[in-house]
Design a protein around this motif. Sequence first.
Motif, PDB file in Angstrom:
ATOM      1  N   LEU A 399       0.832  -1.210   0.000  1.00 34.70           N
ATOM      2  CA  LEU A 399       0.000   0.000   0.000  1.00 34.70           C
ATOM      3  C   LEU A 399       0.864   1.256   0.000  1.00 34.70           C
ATOM      4  O   LEU A 399       0.642   2.187  -0.786  1.00 34.70           O
ATOM      5  CB  LEU A 399      -0.912  -0.023   1.223  1.00 34.70           C
ATOM      6  CG  LEU A 399      -1.701   1.272   1.509  1.00 34.70           C
ATOM      7  CD1 LEU A 399      -2.691   1.554   0.392  1.00 34.70           C
ATOM      8  CD2 LEU A 399      -2.408   1.191   2.849  1.00 34.70           C
ATOM      9  N   LEU A 403       1.241   4.215  -2.960  1.00 29.57           N
ATOM     10  CA  LEU A 403       0.953   5.618  -2.651  1.00 29.57           C
ATOM     11  C   LEU A 403       2.159   6.509  -2.893  1.00 29.57           C
ATOM     12  O   LEU A 403       2.030   7.617  -3.424  1.00 29.57           O
ATOM     13  CB  LEU A 403       0.481   5.739  -1.193  1.00 29.57           C
ATOM     14  CG  LEU A 403      -0.896   5.161  -0.871  1.00 29.57           C
ATOM     15  CD1 LEU A 403      -1.180   5.262   0.615  1.00 29.57           C
ATOM     16  CD2 LEU A 403      -1.978   5.886  -1.668  1.00 29.57           C
ATOM     17  N   ALA A 406       2.533   7.026  -6.539  1.00 31.59           N
ATOM     18  CA  ALA A 406       1.433   7.861  -7.021  1.00 31.59           C
ATOM     19  C   ALA A 406       1.674   9.341  -6.724  1.00 31.59           C
ATOM     20  O   ALA A 406       1.283  10.213  -7.507  1.00 31.59           O
ATOM     21  CB  ALA A 406       0.118   7.405  -6.381  1.00 31.59           C
ATOM     22  N   PHE A 407       2.304   9.645  -5.594  1.00 30.09           N
ATOM     23  CA  PHE A 407       2.618  11.031  -5.268  1.00 30.09           C
ATOM     24  C   PHE A 407       3.910  11.492  -5.951  1.00 30.09           C
ATOM     25  O   PHE A 407       3.992  12.622  -6.440  1.00 30.09           O
ATOM     26  CB  PHE A 407       2.768  11.195  -3.742  1.00 30.09           C
ATOM     27  CG  PHE A 407       1.466  11.334  -3.009  1.00 30.09           C
ATOM     28  CD1 PHE A 407       0.890  12.581  -2.812  1.00 30.09           C
ATOM     29  CD2 PHE A 407       0.803  10.221  -2.518  1.00 30.09           C
ATOM     30  CE1 PHE A 407      -0.318  12.714  -2.133  1.00 30.09           C
ATOM     31  CE2 PHE A 407      -0.389  10.332  -1.838  1.00 30.09           C
ATOM     32  CZ  PHE A 407      -0.962  11.589  -1.646  1.00 30.09           C
ATOM     33  N   LEU A 466       4.999   7.846   4.027  1.00 28.50           N
ATOM     34  CA  LEU A 466       4.853   8.651   2.817  1.00 28.50           C
ATOM     35  C   LEU A 466       5.797   9.850   2.833  1.00 28.50           C
ATOM     36  O   LEU A 466       6.472  10.152   1.844  1.00 28.50           O
ATOM     37  CB  LEU A 466       3.406   9.146   2.686  1.00 28.50           C
ATOM     38  CG  LEU A 466       2.354   8.150   2.205  1.00 28.50           C
ATOM     39  CD1 LEU A 466       0.992   8.815   2.151  1.00 28.50           C
ATOM     40  CD2 LEU A 466       2.717   7.604   0.840  1.00 28.50           C
TER      41      LEU A 466
END
Length: 603
Positions: A399, A403, A406-407, A466
């Motif tokens: 996950l 993410l 994606a960022f 993140l």
Amino acid sequence: MTTAPTPRMRPVDRLLVLDDVGPTRRDRIRPETRRAYLYLAPATLVVGGLLVWPAIRTVVDSLTIGCRGVCLGNFTDAWSDPLARRALLRTLAWAVALPVVLTAVGYLLAVVSRRVRRAGVLTVLLVAPMALPMLATAVAFRLLYDPDPSRGLVTALTGRVIGSDAPQALGPGLVTFAMMSAFVWAYLGLSVVVFRRVLDAIPSQQVSMIMAETGRRREVYRWLYWPILRRVAALLVGLAGLFSARSFDLLLALVPGSSQPAGEVLALHVWRYGAGPTAGPAAALSVLWFAVLALTVVLPLISFRAQWRMPPVDVTVWDRHLPARYSGLRHRLAQALCVAAIVLWLIPAALLVFASLHADATLATDGLSGALSLASFGQVLGAGGMLGNYLGTGLFALLVAVLVVAFAGPAAYALGWLRPPGRGALLTVVVVCATVPVQAITMPLVQTLGTARLSGTGQAFVLAHLALGIPLTTALLYGAFGSLSPEQMRQAAIHHGAEAAGPGRATLMQVGPNLFAAGVLQFVQVWNDVAVGLLFAPPQLSPIGLSLLGQLRYYTTGSGHVAAATVLFSVVPLVAVMAARKQIVRLLMAGVSGNWQAKPTKR
């Protein structure tokens, strides 16, 4: 009238080729600058709120805690503390010595391996430790340096050589050597593989042409090899400096508690003394830590300002432009060096696997000479919730990896291809953010998450990963987007008109392997992580790294099941990295050959 494409075109130049009807209005033929900033916005919000702001708070705390107004008293107090001073100096030594050793030895082995037959085994063995969790490396070297000669290979060999009882291998006098040897074992393969790929990509015709014109080998190094190797060495020095800041797991698991002060670096010192009465001096040490890491990583990138592009690298062909083999004595010496490296890199991993094939009681009484058994694996797999921890950690790492890409992907596209004004400053901020250690911003980050009522939750755990993962991934992907040729983007615009507004399918196909490699690296980073889990994992989550760290307290009496748990912990990242090693090398090569100039070139 159709304009001829320039060596490096922005979307305006590309679309002028396609649309020569009517006035060339900027707002009609290329995305506006604000579109690039729109791609940067999501990553900026996450990194700015969860990394930059806590780092600023740390700087402010270092100047204000315990002071009336602004003062440098915390820096003075930190320097006057002998333990903190030694930790700072030891961190400086790590940041300087290790990158130099890794780069120099990596280049030597890369050059030698190109002139020895069947050197592929060497490169595979050298790369494999890079995938292992640092916790697994620590357990392997703890077995290697175990003070009990029935388990510790180094202790037993040293005792036989000197003819008496060997000194305690993990005692205060040898802690730093043990840690640095483990670090070199883990990351040397990265230098070797990157140097090999770059050297193999240099066309032999260019070498022959320079030799025919000058007649001197040194001119080949001056005009061909040096511009290339300088950039590769800069990349590797920066990465090694970054990795050296993440030695927290290594010291915590490798060195017994009584000997840890002798090898303590800022990664461990700031974690221990970052709150309470020592919060001010700890914040001052964190600021000094920021400065050391930023200089270690940012300064080498000055080499990337030169206007030079590396020949394309074909990572599917290993022996594309190999030099002539060594002969005679040089050949035997090169073979001996490669064999010695293979043996040295096999020993820690083989010792770990061999120790895992012993029951705890057998290993404690008879050492490695005891009877082999799978009891330790049964003990680990039979423990309640262990398999659930493996599955949960894998899903969580997947996950976070998705993410982060994606960022970071849109941000890298904006910086690498759209190249908005202020790109050089933004890129510098990205690289500096990639060096921020989590221990140095723990308290401000906890306060920030607490303000949003997320402290101690699974969401906080995801956000912490993140914030730490996006900058480094953006920096790596920047090279991939920056190395795209104008022709590739022009073809993408012809077949997929949406390329003017953003990365379309054709562009994603070009950088797809790089995105996959970045995702694999982030997955492995989260799987291997201990520091973030130790600081931010909520009670209901139990990452496998934390479970293994907890088992280390039983190392003396339970070495067998600790080794078995470490082997199982290492399988997933090892398989992931070895399966994606070609894509990972391609990602790093894009970082070497990508356009890293601080200012855009004239068009």
